[in-house]
Design an enzyme around this catalytic site. Structure first.
Site, PDB file in Angstrom:
ATOM      1  N   GLN A 108      29.244  10.837 -26.488  1.00 56.66           N
ATOM      2  CA  GLN A 108      29.363  10.686 -27.922  1.00 56.66           C
ATOM      3  C   GLN A 108      30.746  11.125 -28.395  1.00 56.66           C
ATOM      4  O   GLN A 108      31.447  11.859 -27.698  1.00 56.66           O
ATOM      5  CB  GLN A 108      28.280  11.511 -28.623  1.00 56.66           C
ATOM      6  N   PRO A 109      31.160  10.678 -29.576  1.00 55.17           N
ATOM      7  CA  PRO A 109      32.480  11.088 -30.080  1.00 55.17           C
ATOM      8  C   PRO A 109      32.573  12.599 -30.234  1.00 55.17           C
ATOM      9  O   PRO A 109      31.644  13.254 -30.697  1.00 55.17           O
ATOM     10  CB  PRO A 109      32.555  10.386 -31.452  1.00 55.17           C
ATOM     11  N   GLY A 110      33.712  13.146 -29.840  1.00 54.45           N
ATOM     12  CA  GLY A 110      33.966  14.571 -30.022  1.00 54.45           C
ATOM     13  C   GLY A 110      33.432  15.469 -28.927  1.00 54.45           C
ATOM     14  O   GLY A 110      33.503  16.684 -29.039  1.00 54.45           O
TER      15      GLY A 110
ATOM     16  N   HIS B 165       9.508  20.889 -49.798  1.00 57.25           N
ATOM     17  CA  HIS B 165       9.964  20.850 -48.398  1.00 57.25           C
ATOM     18  C   HIS B 165       9.703  22.183 -47.708  1.00 57.25           C
ATOM     19  O   HIS B 165       9.190  22.231 -46.583  1.00 57.25           O
ATOM     20  CB  HIS B 165      11.477  20.550 -48.343  1.00 57.25           C
TER      21      HIS B 165
ATOM     22  N   LYS C 244      35.886  14.004 -23.990  1.00 57.22           N
ATOM     23  CA  LYS C 244      36.301  13.066 -22.945  1.00 57.22           C
ATOM     24  C   LYS C 244      37.824  13.058 -22.776  1.00 57.22           C
ATOM     25  O   LYS C 244      38.343  13.165 -21.666  1.00 57.22           O
ATOM     26  CB  LYS C 244      35.799  11.658 -23.296  1.00 57.22           C
TER      27      LYS C 244
ATOM     28  N   HIS D 103      11.015  19.939 -55.860  1.00 60.87           N
ATOM     29  CA  HIS D 103      11.184  19.047 -54.703  1.00 60.87           C
ATOM     30  C   HIS D 103      11.560  19.868 -53.469  1.00 60.87           C
ATOM     31  O   HIS D 103      10.947  19.735 -52.401  1.00 60.87           O
ATOM     32  CB  HIS D 103      12.273  18.010 -55.015  1.00 60.87           C
ATOM     33  N   GLU D 104      12.567  20.728 -53.605  1.00 62.44           N
ATOM     34  CA  GLU D 104      13.018  21.530 -52.461  1.00 62.44           C
ATOM     35  C   GLU D 104      11.964  22.576 -52.080  1.00 62.44           C
ATOM     36  O   GLU D 104      11.781  22.873 -50.891  1.00 62.44           O
ATOM     37  CB  GLU D 104      14.349  22.216 -52.786  1.00 62.44           C
TER      38      GLU D 104
ATOM     39  N   ASP E 110      14.981  11.295 -47.745  1.00 64.64           N
ATOM     40  CA  ASP E 110      13.727  11.614 -47.054  1.00 64.64           C
ATOM     41  C   ASP E 110      13.037  10.348 -46.572  1.00 64.64           C
ATOM     42  O   ASP E 110      12.592  10.258 -45.424  1.00 64.64           O
ATOM     43  CB  ASP E 110      12.787  12.373 -47.992  1.00 64.64           C
TER      44      ASP E 110
END
Length: 666
Positions: free
Chosen positions: A237-239, A463, A242, A459-460, A534
């Site tokens: 994956q990037p980062g 969760h 490599k 809402h939070e 969500d």
């Protein structure tokens, strides 16, 4: 003899610029000499002094040059006078004509002549006055040549730039366009990176270390009949490091190292890419043993015949064909090893991936918690850190972070500490840096109405409540209703790093993600657009359960995932319309079931949900401690990755797999 040869080699080489310098010096010298001959070193006087000399009878003749300058010649008897001592001109070169004794400039010519005639009449003198015109022939000649010299100089400069490849673009290498753009690195000056600078990546590092060993001690392996690998492909994956691994190989190998990008072969002219491949391998063979590193090889290594819609000749395919021939064809040299890096291994041509070209594929994965600690230790070397800084704690707070992400966290933490005027970077700075990178910049000045803020808080809190009640949901760390980035609020989680995921774990995470919308429905009996992220997450997760992982009983043990990447070129679905309808219904059923489950959980704990939302409205940011006061100890504590004393002020977020994400609400 060796010293004599070295001294001979140290002699300066002939340069065409010497000729240019000699010509310029000759012109300047001639100008100086001609200036001296023209009387530029003659003593200067004013007109009144001249008139006095003339009245005394000391003037032999006067020459008026270009109607503005008078040159005065004295009689021989006047040269003996005290007042005229030192007026005899010093001729640099012998001259036929005598040189003037004095010179001066006058104003109006008519008035000057009238004054001379008046003195001649009063003193009965016969001083001849003559008029001459002088021109600087060489100066005028050089001035007339100046435009041509400038044009020729600009033309030579442009041609040199074009021939050396410094112009860039399509016409930037007019005479050198088919030459390789690879940069040759010198291990003594250019590359300072070693394997000590590469933290983690133990498996990948061991593979590339062996490649370096092949080049340093080839007899160790060839004596047993083995062959040195021709190429190794770094995939990840990037980062993930490599290119850093390739730099370490360049620093450790002590052999010529050619580095370039896959896009360096791409040009608008036909045949240029193949020519550059030939030239690259020619240079590498001349300096063998050597290493060629091609970064982002997918720019030229894509599967042939897939994107060529017009049927015409494809320059990229010609470049790839030449690369295939050079890596494993007639007359290839085994002393050149090719390293390549890509994060799109699925689109590479099969002929490029086969053994004999890229014998090894080295997978560079995202670091685990132990490797993240090592990466932190590397990037913390130049940073002035607090003595109490716990690197193990930082490694736990950054699941799913790549090496580049961790480097960014360290740099951002140093900037935050400097902004706050601290002498050292402490734990809170790193936690703020993680918040900044993952969630975005805080926007405390964003205008939000009271009703909107209340809806966001519930809402939070939804969760947080649902995730606290579910066994397999990621343990919550922090909830905030302060706008950050594009989100209006966020619930932050520290996920468990799993190698495999079971259906009940995925369903619990989906239920927790739907807890925000379920809370709005339970408290206000209304829903809003705040659950966009969500819904996006749970829809992708449900689709993956049904179509990729085969976790649906109705669809069965089937997968429509194509790991080769060839399905992106197909225009039809790999299943029938009837199956498509079944998949859609199954995805909808999974999501709706978890939504109803979240509503049921929140209705049973409505009073605690309200209490948590009120605390959130008051403080704007709450932590794990606040939830424990309201809900009590979480019954699934053994599954958490952090201990109570490790509870951070702020940290990472909800994840998909091992990739960290925030449960944000837009």
């Amino acid at each position: 003899m060796a010293k004599d040869n070295n001294n001979l080699n140290k002699k300066p080489k002939f340069s065409p610029y010497w000729i240019y310098g000699f010509i310029i010096a000759a012109f300047l010298g001639f100008q100086l000499i001609s200036g001296g001959l023209s009387g530029s070193d003659v003593k200067q006087i004013n007109p009144n002094q001249f008139f006095e000399f003339m009245k005394d009878g000391d003037v032999a003749k006067v020459n008026i040059i270009n109607n503005r300058e008078a040159r005065v010649y004295l009689v021989k008897e006047a040269l003996a006078k005290e007042v005229h001592k030192g007026t005899k001109p010093n001729n640099i070169l012998p001259s036929v004509s005598p040189q003037a004794n004095y010179s001066f400039e006058f104003g109006d010519l008519k008035l000057f002549q009238e004054e001379i005639n008046k003195i001649k009449a009063e003193s009965n003198l016969t001083v001849p006055v003559s008029f001459k015109t002088e021109e600087n022939v060489w100066g005028n000649f050089i001035f007339s040549l100046l435009p041509f010299v400038l044009i020729i100089g600009v033309w030579i400069f442009i041609m040199r730039r074009m021939s050396s490849g410094g112009g860039g673009g399509a016409g930037g290498q007019l005479f050198n366009i088919g030459k390789s753009k690879a940069k040759l690195f010198d291990e003594k000056t250019d590359v300072k990176t070693s394997f000590k600078d590469v933290a983690g990546l133990e498996g990948a590092k061991e593979e590339v270390q062996e490649i370096v060993d092949f080049l340093k001690f080839p007899e160790k392996y060839t004596s047993l009949g083995g062959k040195i690998p021709k190429g190794a492909l770094l995939v990840g994956q990037p980062g993930t490091g490599k290119t850093l691994l390739a730099k370490a190989v360049a620093g450790e190998a002590k052999v010529p190292f050619f580095s370039l990008s896959g896009s360096d072969f791409v040009e608008m002219f036909v045949g240029v890419g193949a020519s550059r491949v030939r030239d690259l391998f020619k240079q590498a063979k001349e300096k063998s043993p050597s290493i060629i590193f091609i970064d982002e090889i997918d720019a030229i290594g894509r599967a042939r015949g897939k994107s060529n819609m017009s049927g015409s000749n494809d320059e990229r395919e010609n470049t790839l064909n030449q690369l295939l021939t050079e890596m494993d064809g007639f007359g290839t040299n085994t002393n050149v090893i090719v390293l390549a890096a890509t994060n799109r291994a699925d689109v590479l041509d099969k002929a490029l991936m086969r053994a004999g070209r890229f014998d090894r594929q080295i997978f560079v994965d995202l670091p685990d918690v132990r490797e993240r600690k090592e990466i932190f230790e590397v990037h913390l070397r130049p940073i002035k850190q607090s003595e109490k800084l716990d690197i193990d704690f930082l490694a736990k707070q950054t699941p799913g972070f790549s090496g580049a992400d961790i480097a960014n966290v360290c740099n951002e933490a140093a900037l935050i500490a400097a902004r706050n005027g601290k002498k050292a970077v402490d734990k809170q700075d790193f936690l703020d840096a993680v918040d900044r990178i993952v969630g975005g910049l805080e926007k405390k000045n964003k205008i939000i109405t009271k009703d909107e803020k209340k809806a966001i808080a519930y809402h939070e809190a939804g969760h947080a409540t649902v995730s606290w009640m579910l066994e397999h949901a990621a343990p919550l760390v922090k909830v905030t209703i302060v706008p950050r980035g594009q989100s209006l609020g966020a619930a932050w989680y520290l996920p468990e790093e799993r190698l495999i995921v079971r259906p009940e774990q995925m369903l619990d995470e989906m239920c927790a993600a739907l807890g925000g919308r379920a809370a709005e429905k339970v408290i206000f009996d209304k829903i809003s657009t705040g659950a966009l992220s969500d819904l996006e997450k749970v829809t992708k997760q449900a689709r993956a359960m049904v179509t990729i992982y085969g976790l649906s009983e109705k669809v069965g043990n089937l997968t429509y995932y194509d790991s080769s990447g060839q399905s992106e070129y197909n225009f039809s679905k790999p299943y029938s319309e009837k199956t498509s309808e079944l998949i859609d219904n199954e995805i909808s059923d999974i999501i709706e079931t978890q939504y109803r489950r979240a509503i049921a959980l929140l209705e049973d704990n409505k009073d605690k949900l309200t209490q948590l939302a009120e605390v959130l409205l008051e403080k704007e940011v709450i932590f794990k401690d606040n939830l424990e006061k309201i809900f009590g100890k979480r019954p699934f504590e053994k599954r958490e990755l952090i201990t109570p004393e490790d509870t951070p002020a702020s940290t990472g977020a909800e994840v998909k797999g091992e990739e960290i994400k925030i449960e944000d609400d837009k």
